[in-house]
Design an enzyme around this catalytic site. Structure first.
Site, short mmCIF file in Angstrom:
data_model
loop_
_atom_site.label_atom_id
_atom_site.label_comp_id
_atom_site.label_asym_id
_atom_site.label_seq_id
_atom_site.Cartn_x
_atom_site.Cartn_y
_atom_site.Cartn_z
N ASP A 262 41.37 34.50 31.81
CA ASP A 262 42.24 34.80 33.00
C ASP A 262 43.25 33.59 33.10
OD1 ASP A 262 42.72 35.52 35.60
OD2 ASP A 262 40.53 35.20 36.40
C1 NOJ Z 1 43.76 35.72 38.52
C2 NOJ Z 1 42.39 36.50 38.59
O1 NOJ Z 1 41.51 35.74 38.71
C3 NOJ Z 1 42.49 37.66 37.75
O2 NOJ Z 1 41.35 38.59 38.52
C4 NOJ Z 1 43.54 38.55 37.62
O3 NOJ Z 1 43.51 39.59 36.87
C5 NOJ Z 1 44.71 37.59 37.23
N1 NOJ Z 1 45.03 36.52 37.85
C6 NOJ Z 1 45.96 38.09 36.56
O4 NOJ Z 1 46.82 38.37 37.76
#
Ligand code: NOJ
Length: 723
Positions: A262
């Protein structure tokens, strides 16, 4: 040359730095105009040097093509980039939020969203979505519950498979498909206190019985990628959790795709206090099973030194690179790296809009309908439509493209009701704002209610209060909205409440005063028309709650598939003190999981079993038990019912939930029509995972109660003996 040979051949030509580059994902700028940010320049430089595998947040076919051209035409090996974006519940055509979709109890809704999103996104140069989010959660305070399919592992698993199928189809290379990403692996929905990113401490059995089933279903459905979660899992951050990422995902489930971190999740291993420095974070992530690093640059910067010091192996590095290259081959990027800019879908089509409208209405849940207050009498000459969301275009939901919100906001309820009842006078009064203390508009709203033949109050929570990093400590209506309801109620006019929200709300304070309540969630681009469809009866609502509605935030977590305590509360003996209850709150939820009414009524029979005994060994060898349930529409109009099947294993070596959903069918019956709904119970439905860390699934002998009905409180029951 077959993909695997081409991958081998490329690996043979790549330097270590180029290999590490394939594992790097950077973010493009949100602003891609003049003054493009550092992110854009960083991505372009890395692409040119052949030190970049992927970019997220690239907007528009032209921007994507321009960046791709740098990678393909200017880098040494010409390896294409893969572009990712959070296409969560729509690209241009915003569907209802995922939590709403789960309320349809019809995975085809998620598949339709996935297919529409994929078509629009791919034509705009997006190859990969970070969706579906399949975190089971019992935490309505957590804003990300909006992105989830609710509290049930079985329902979420069914939706996971459907949404992946919608995005990916059979061929990732086709021009209308994108790679999906099962996220967040794992147990992110268990964040303590519902605070985003927070600690999760979970037993192995709960991990495997509650949080993992949707992920296993995603792997079985062939999902191309997984994303690690921000949280710790029993003390070990998911990004450095070899048990999860390698032991379970890559070894036990044989997952051959890409595990992406993430956003800066690898760097956060330091912040957690798990990695000593950036190099250590990169080492922990790669050796645990992360294949691509989003945004932070631990591996790109320290990978070479880690490799020469023997802290990461050549084999693991090559494996991660091969996974990334394989994804690019599967997407067809080596052969067709660019998109046809002229063919980019620039706006929702009529058919996409009509799919979104149908989906939104299908997701709505009729929580209450006293004295058949709904559907609205369309002959009413004046309809008061009150509340801060009555004329709001901000009903798309928590995760939409910034441009979609600006260019394609949701249609409003006022507009749609006026179109549905052209002869009626629609009197609109906001009353109060969605947030804030101002109460000056309440008098006007009360006057509108007094003068009307029918009153609809549209209240709730703006999308900005749900989604990522939007945890709430209270679950009531924000601002002065409850006062608005009280003022309308004081007129003595019967009124309907339409609730828009990304989570269950606590509504006990005013529920009794309303004649009818419709949970509309955040319905997306067609919000207004879909709500009007339900209010007017053009669509008879048939959705069911995919998550328990608590009576109070202090009661959270409250969920249907709980274990019994040794001292359960007994409604027949409400005054017994030493039982599991609150001294200041009625027992049980406001509305249970699976609850939802219709404008018609249904009668469901007892579940009939094809056999009442079966050997555990036979189940393990593939034998099944059929369950049939008779259903009849006993009301005055056609409608949908969701017949639900639950099991309860009465005595087991690990205490079992009092109910577990094991099947559901949404059916449509004409007035007076009957049918028989059929379910099949197999070992997977009747067994459970133990605490064995290597993964042990058992089917134990003993009695299992099988319940069927129209919510998790279903009383129709039969008993199955497993011998
Ligand atoms: C953080 C989020 O937790 C995740 O779900 C997302 O895909 C990513 N950012 C990318 O934007």
């Amino acid at each position: 040359m077959p993909h695997e040979d081409r991958i081998k051949e490329l690996l043979g030509r790549m330097t270590t730095r180029e290999k590490l580059g394939q594992l790097q994902q950077l973010s493009w700028a949100w602003d891609t105009g003049p003054g493009a940010s550092a992110g854009t320049a960083q991505a372009e430089t890395a692409a040119r040097e052949g030190l970049l595998g992927s970019v997220l947040n690239v907007f528009g076919a032209a921007s994507g093509n321009a960046l791709q051209r740098i990678a393909v035409e200017e880098s040494r090996l010409g390896i294409p980039l893969v572009f990712g974006l959070d296409v969560i519940h729509g690209y241009w055509t915003t569907f209802p939020i995922p939590l709403a979709q789960a309320a349809a109890f019809d995975p085809a809704v998620a598949e339709a969203d996935g297919a529409t999103s994929a078509r629009e996104a791919r034509s705009n140069g997006v190859h990969w979505t970070f969706s579906p989010m399949i975190d089971v959660t019992r935490e309505p305070r957590w804003g990300r519950i909006a992105e989830s399919f609710g509290e049930d592992p079985y329902l979420t698993a069914r939706y996971a498979a459907a949404k992946i199928c919608g995005y990916e189809g059979h061929d990732l290379g086709s021009p209308d498909r994108i790679a999906a990403c099962a996220k967040h692996f794992a147990a992110y929905g268990g964040a303590e206190g519902g605070r985003d990113y927070n600690t999760v401490d979970v037993s192995e059995q709960r991990l495997r019985n509650t949080y993992l089933p949707p992920f296993q279903a995603a792997a079985d459905a062939g999902v191309a990628t997984f994303m690690a979660s921000f949280n710790t899992v029993s003390g070990v951050p998911a990004h450095g959790n070899a048990h999860l990422l390698t032991g379970i995902l890559k070894q036990q489930w044989d997952f051959g795709g890409v595990v992406v971190s993430d956003w800066a999740g690898v760097h956060e291993l330091l912040v957690h206090g798990y990695a000593a420095d950036a190099a250590d974070a990169g080492r922990l992530a790669l050796t645990s099973g992360v294949d691509m690093e989003m945004v932070s640059t631990s591996l790109a910067e320290h990978g070479e030194e880690l490799l020469s010091a023997g802290h990461i192996t050549q084999q693991r590095l090559d494996d991660a690179v091969a996974r990334v290259l394989r994804l690019k081959f599967r997407l067809g990027l080596f052969d067709r790296p660019y998109v046809d800019e002229g063919a980019a879908v620039a706006a929702p089509t009529a058919s996409a809009r009509s799919a979104a409208r149908e989906a939104a209405a299908r997701c709505m849940v009729l929580l209450k309908n006293d004295a058949a207050a709904l559907p609205l009498d369309l002959k009413a000459s004046t309809i008061a439509v009150i509340g801060p969301f009555a004329d709001s275009g901000d009903l798309l939901g928590a995760w939409v493209l910034p441009d979609a919100q600006r260019r394609f906001p949701s249609g409003t309820v006022v507009e749609a009701l006026q179109a549905a009842a052209p002869q009626a006078r629609i009197r609109h009064a906001r009353g109060v704002e969605a947030e804030g203390d101002a109460r000056d508009g309440i008098a006007e709203a009360v006057a509108a209610a007094r003068a009307a033949d029918a009153v609809v109050v549209v209240v709730g929570e703006p999308p900005a209060l749900s989604g990522e990093a939007a945890t709430r400590s209270g679950l009531g209506l924000p601002g002065a909205q409850e006062e608005l309801i009280a003022a309308v109620a004081a007129t003595g006019k019967p009124f309907t409440v339409v609730l828009v929200a990304g989570r269950p709300l606590t509504i006990g304070g005013w529920l009794d005063s309303a004649a009818a309540v419709v949970m509309a969630w955040h319905p997306g681009i067609e919000a207004g028309r879909a709500i009007a469809d339900v209010l007017t009866g053009a669509v008879n609502p048939g959705g069911k709650l995919p998550v328990t509605f608590p009576r109070s935030a202090g009661q959270v977590p409250v969920y249907y598939n709980r274990e019994n305590t040794g001292r359960p509360y007994d409604p027949a003996q409400p005054d017994v003190k030493y039982v599991s209850k609150y001294v200041d709150l009625a027992d049980g939820p406001q509305f249970p999981f699976g609850h939802g009414l219709s404008y018609t009524t249904f009668a469901t029979g007892e579940p009939q079993l094809s056999r009442d005994r079966i050997a555990a060994s036979a189940l393990r060898a593939g034998a099944t038990v059929d369950v049939t349930v008779a259903v009849r529409n006993t009301g005055s109009r056609a409608g949908d019912e969701v017949v639900q099947l639950y099991v309860h294993d009465l005595v087991a070596s690990i205490v079992q939930p009092v109910r577990r959903l094991r099947g559901f069918h949404r059916i449509t019956l004409a007035r007076g029509e009957s049918t028989v709904v059929r379910f099949t119970l197999a070992a997977a439905d009747l067994g459970f995972w133990t605490n064995d860390p290597t993964g042990e699934f058992v089917v134990e002998p003993g009695a299992v109660d099988v319940y069927a009905g129209t919510s998790s409180s279903a009383e129709g029951r039969s008993r199955l003996m497993i011998t």
